[in-house]
Enzyme design. Structure first.
Site, PDB file in Angstrom:
ATOM      1  N   CYS A 194       0.701  -1.405   0.206  1.00  0.00           N
ATOM      2  CA  CYS A 194      -0.051  -0.028   0.099  1.00  0.00           C
ATOM      3  C   CYS A 194       0.820   1.162  -0.057  1.00  0.00           C
ATOM      4  O   CYS A 194       1.841   1.189   0.458  1.00  0.00           O
ATOM      5  CB  CYS A 194      -0.954   0.129   1.211  1.00  0.00           C
ATOM      6  N   GLU A 220      25.057 -18.663  -3.023  1.00  0.00           N
ATOM      7  CA  GLU A 220      24.647 -17.194  -3.300  1.00  0.00           C
ATOM      8  C   GLU A 220      25.619 -15.964  -2.754  1.00  0.00           C
ATOM      9  O   GLU A 220      25.952 -15.163  -3.392  1.00  0.00           O
ATOM     10  CB  GLU A 220      23.311 -17.105  -2.371  1.00  0.00           C
ATOM     11  N   GLU A 256      29.579 -11.098  -8.991  1.00  0.00           N
ATOM     12  CA  GLU A 256      28.950 -10.162  -9.759  1.00  0.00           C
ATOM     13  C   GLU A 256      29.461  -8.760  -9.703  1.00  0.00           C
ATOM     14  O   GLU A 256      29.451  -8.212 -10.611  1.00  0.00           O
ATOM     15  CB  GLU A 256      27.396 -10.075  -9.276  1.00  0.00           C
ATOM     16  N   HIS A 277      37.179 -33.720  -2.062  1.00  0.00           N
ATOM     17  CA  HIS A 277      37.112 -34.501  -3.187  1.00  0.00           C
ATOM     18  C   HIS A 277      37.521 -33.790  -4.357  1.00  0.00           C
ATOM     19  O   HIS A 277      36.976 -33.978  -5.600  1.00  0.00           O
ATOM     20  CB  HIS A 277      35.336 -34.934  -3.405  1.00  0.00           C
TER      21      HIS A 277
HETATM   22  O1  M6R Z   1      14.350 -11.834 -11.884  1.00  0.00           O
HETATM   23  P1  M6R Z   1      14.870 -13.362 -11.766  1.00  0.00           P
HETATM   24  O2  M6R Z   1      14.774 -13.605 -10.168  1.00  0.00           O
HETATM   25  O3  M6R Z   1      14.285 -14.358 -12.531  1.00  0.00           O
HETATM   26  O4  M6R Z   1      16.214 -13.272 -12.326  1.00  0.00           O
HETATM   27  C1  M6R Z   1      17.198 -14.344 -12.373  1.00  0.00           C
HETATM   28  C2  M6R Z   1      18.714 -14.093 -12.351  1.00  0.00           C
HETATM   29  O5  M6R Z   1      18.961 -13.345 -13.677  1.00  0.00           O
HETATM   30  C3  M6R Z   1      18.980 -13.120 -11.289  1.00  0.00           C
HETATM   31  O6  M6R Z   1      18.798 -13.770  -9.773  1.00  0.00           O
HETATM   32  C4  M6R Z   1      20.534 -12.825 -11.061  1.00  0.00           C
HETATM   33  O7  M6R Z   1      21.413 -13.997 -11.008  1.00  0.00           O
HETATM   34  C5  M6R Z   1      21.067 -11.666 -10.308  1.00  0.00           C
HETATM   35  N1  M6R Z   1      21.940 -10.945 -10.963  1.00  0.00           N
HETATM   36  C6  M6R Z   1      21.363 -12.098  -9.104  1.00  0.00           C
HETATM   37  O8  M6R Z   1      22.087 -11.101  -8.125  1.00  0.00           O
END
Ligand code: M6R
Length: 602
Positions: A2, A478, A485, A501
């Site tokens: 909202c 993650e 990134e 391994h």
């Molecule tokens: O919009 P989405 O969640 O479908 O996108 C998936 C991936 O492209 C997205 O999570 C990407 O890996 C990000 N840059 C991660 O930080």
């Protein structure tokens, strides 16, 4: 979610309200409405769906001269998205808009109904306006009637009330949901965040919880439990982008800090005292479902991996996870007793969307977990659960991951409830841990400062290994994805038990190991894995509530009794680590090279 806008002054009110609400559109909503009192004239308009519908309805309506006005975009929590449930809600002569949830509304509603009050909507908000008018009947003073009203409210609210009984005043109150007041000469603005009033107001006051009062003739009177209080306005930037960053250096940083708050929104109306509720799913939704398959990409894929542990543990249902781009071409065997879940922040990721279409063609029931309402994936799915993270601008996803993981945890518990696989005791423990999560996500100055200092030692080397076990393995993936990134350094996530391994061959002092060492999950096992790496001279950054002698660097997290709470706290540490390393390397944190926020090509 909202949004609220209010305005008191001489300018065209309809445009101020509609433009302001437009700025809040990104939060997601399913209906909108405005109410204006000008002299003796009271006008109100509501429309379901997009703001264009409301614009269309009001196209021949214009305001002139001094007046008071309130507007709202509603994201349904109590009652379906209908015009009757849209705000502003009308009593006999007053209007109210409200964000948040009035937890005791049923009790208040029953009390009012017993006195003959007729309710038109199914919302919790409508109780506010009727309660106010009831108080006003006995106590003729408008302000004390409003004060008595908010004293009865329990829960979270930001609310504005206008009434014909005092047609030159806007009454406001805030507790638990954001609201601010903007000022420019004699004009007074209200909004649930600052973007609707940028370019209009020049000064602002951000209300604190427990504050309420009224605006009249350009002057605001502010009160709290101790009585009237003074307040200091601050200058409001005219730059929308920097305002949108709320003072943070980067959107990603802002989004990391927002996680604690948005998690509350994700749970709102869904996590109750003793059960999980999803209004989005009808009772028969899981009928005949014997397994789950989840498809997603990138960060969303990592939240899916986390959820597989939760679905199997809590709901005792088989759960397989697939990367969407792989799923599409593997000729998968699909049976219609499988629920097909897609997870996507944007709702537009081409591979995920195509995987969904394939599953639908094979006759599977589909559910999407998404942050963007009306996106392609949401529209294509049989049902959707929105994550309510608010717009995410940083290309590196943070709060979307947090809210996806929370929704999936809630969904696993919800299915556990339905399938009778969780006892009342387990349900209680899980819910209490969920409710504790926003606290675990608070970024303290101390933590951020520590990661800032420590990051300078991690700007070189030949790679990072993030390691963890169980749900901390997807978190390791993650953490590594975040780092690569935005730092452009090589990072991998690995199950801690797999290091020996093969990957342990890389271990030396230039290999940085980020070890996720929760005390609630396989602590001794992961400790041995980290000791093996340390014995090979790897540099260890340990993240754990338990001190670890062999760590070169150590971030101490809090003791928590639930793995998911530890998960979220460690998630924040890995996000801040990536952010600080990227900043030191001088990279573009919000728009890293070669990446796009929404990947709409395969
Ligand atoms: O919009 P989405 O969640 O479908 O996108 C998936 C991936 O492209 C997205 O999570 C990407 O890996 C990000 N840059 C991660 O930080």
């Amino acid at each position: 979610m909202c949004g609220i806008v209010g305005y008191l002054g001489k300018n065209e009110k309809k445009e101020i309200l509609l433009d302001g609400l437009q700025e809040l559109e990104y939060r997601g909503y399913d209906s909108a409405g405005i109410a204006v009192i000008e002299g003796e004239k009271l006008n109100q308009f509501k429309a379901i769906g997009k703001l264009e519908n409301l614009r269309e309805k009001t196209k021949s309506y214009h305001t002139e001269g001094f007046g008071i006005s309130i507007g709202h975009t509603r994201w349904a929590t109590h009652g379906k998205p209908t015009e009757l449930n849209a705000h502003p809600h009308l009593g006999a002569y007053s209007y109210v808009v409200h964000n948040g949830i009035i937890e005791n509304y049923q009790e208040l509603k029953a009390e009012l109904q017993a006195e003959g009050v007729n309710f038109l909507s199914q919302t919790d908000t409508e109780t506010i306006v009727h309660l106010f008018e009831k108080n006003h009947k006995t106590n003729k003073d408008v302000f004390s009637s409003f004060e008595a009203t908010i004293n009865r409210l329990e829960g979270a609210y930001a609310t504005l009330l206008i009434t014909e009984a005092d047609a030159e005043t806007i009454y406001f109150a805030k507790n638990g949901s954001p609201m601010l007041i903007g000022f420019h000469s004699d004009d007074v603005y209200f909004a649930s965040s600052d973007t609707p009033i940028i370019g209009k107001a020049t000064e602002v006051y951000y209300l604190e919880d427990g504050e309420y009062g009224y605006a009249r003739e350009g002057v605001v009177k502010l009160f709290n439990a101790e009585g009237e209080k003074s307040f200091t306005k601050q200058a409001l930037t005219a730059d929308k982008i920097s305002a949108q960053k709320d003072g943070y250096r980067f959107f990603m940083e802002k989004e990391i800090y927002e996680q604690s708050r948005v998690m509350g929104e994700t749970m709102m109306g869904r996590v109750l005292d003793d059960s999980i509720v999803f209004d989005e799913l009808d009772e028969t939704f899981f009928k005949g479902i014997k397994a789950i398959k989840i498809c997603a990409c990138g960060t969303s894929y990592h939240s899916a991996l986390t959820s597989a542990y939760l679905f199997e543990r809590l709901a005792k249902i088989r759960c397989d996870i697939e990367i969407a781009s792989e799923f599409r071409y593997k000729e998968p065997l699909l049976t219609d007793d499988t629920l097909f879940i897609t997870i996507s922040q944007s709702g537009e990721t081409a591979d995920t969307l195509e995987a969904l279409k394939m599953a639908k063609r094979a006759g599977l029931k589909s559910l999407s977990i998404c942050n963007v309402d009306n996106s392609s994936i949401v529209r294509e799915s049989d049902a959707a659960i929105l994550t309510r993270a608010g717009i995410e601008k940083g290309v590196a996803s943070t709060k979307a991951f947090a809210t996806q993981s929370m929704v999936l945890w809630m969904l696993a518990l919800y299915m556990g409830q339905q399938r009778n696989t969780v006892s009342k005791k387990v349900l209680k423990t899980e819910i209490s841990a969920m409710l504790h999560t926003p606290k675990a996500l608070i970024v303290t100055d101390e933590l951020h400062e520590k990661l800032h200092r420590l990051s300078k030692r991690y700007l070189h080397g030949h790679g990072f290994f993030f390691i963890g076990r169980d749900i901390f393995f997807p978190l390791a993936l993650e953490g590594a994805l975040k780092l690569k990134e935005i730092s452009y350094m090589h990072a991998e996530g690995y199950p801690a038990g797999e290091m020996k391994h093969g990957p342990i061959a890389l271990a030396d002092s230039e290999l940085f190991t980020i070890a996720l060492m929760p005390h609630t999950m396989h602590y001794d096992k992961i400790k041995s894995n980290v000791e093996e790496l340390s014995a090979r001279d790897a540099t260890i950054l340990a993240i754990s509530p338990l001190p670890f002698d062999l760590a070169d660097d150590f971030i101490q997290t809090k003791y928590s009794s639930h793995p998911m709470v530890e998960f979220f706290e460690m998630m924040v540490v890995t996000q801040l680590l990536a952010l600080e390393i990227s900043v030191r390397l001088g990279n573009d944190v919000d728009m890293p090279r070669n990446l796009a926020k929404s990947v709409t090509v395969e």
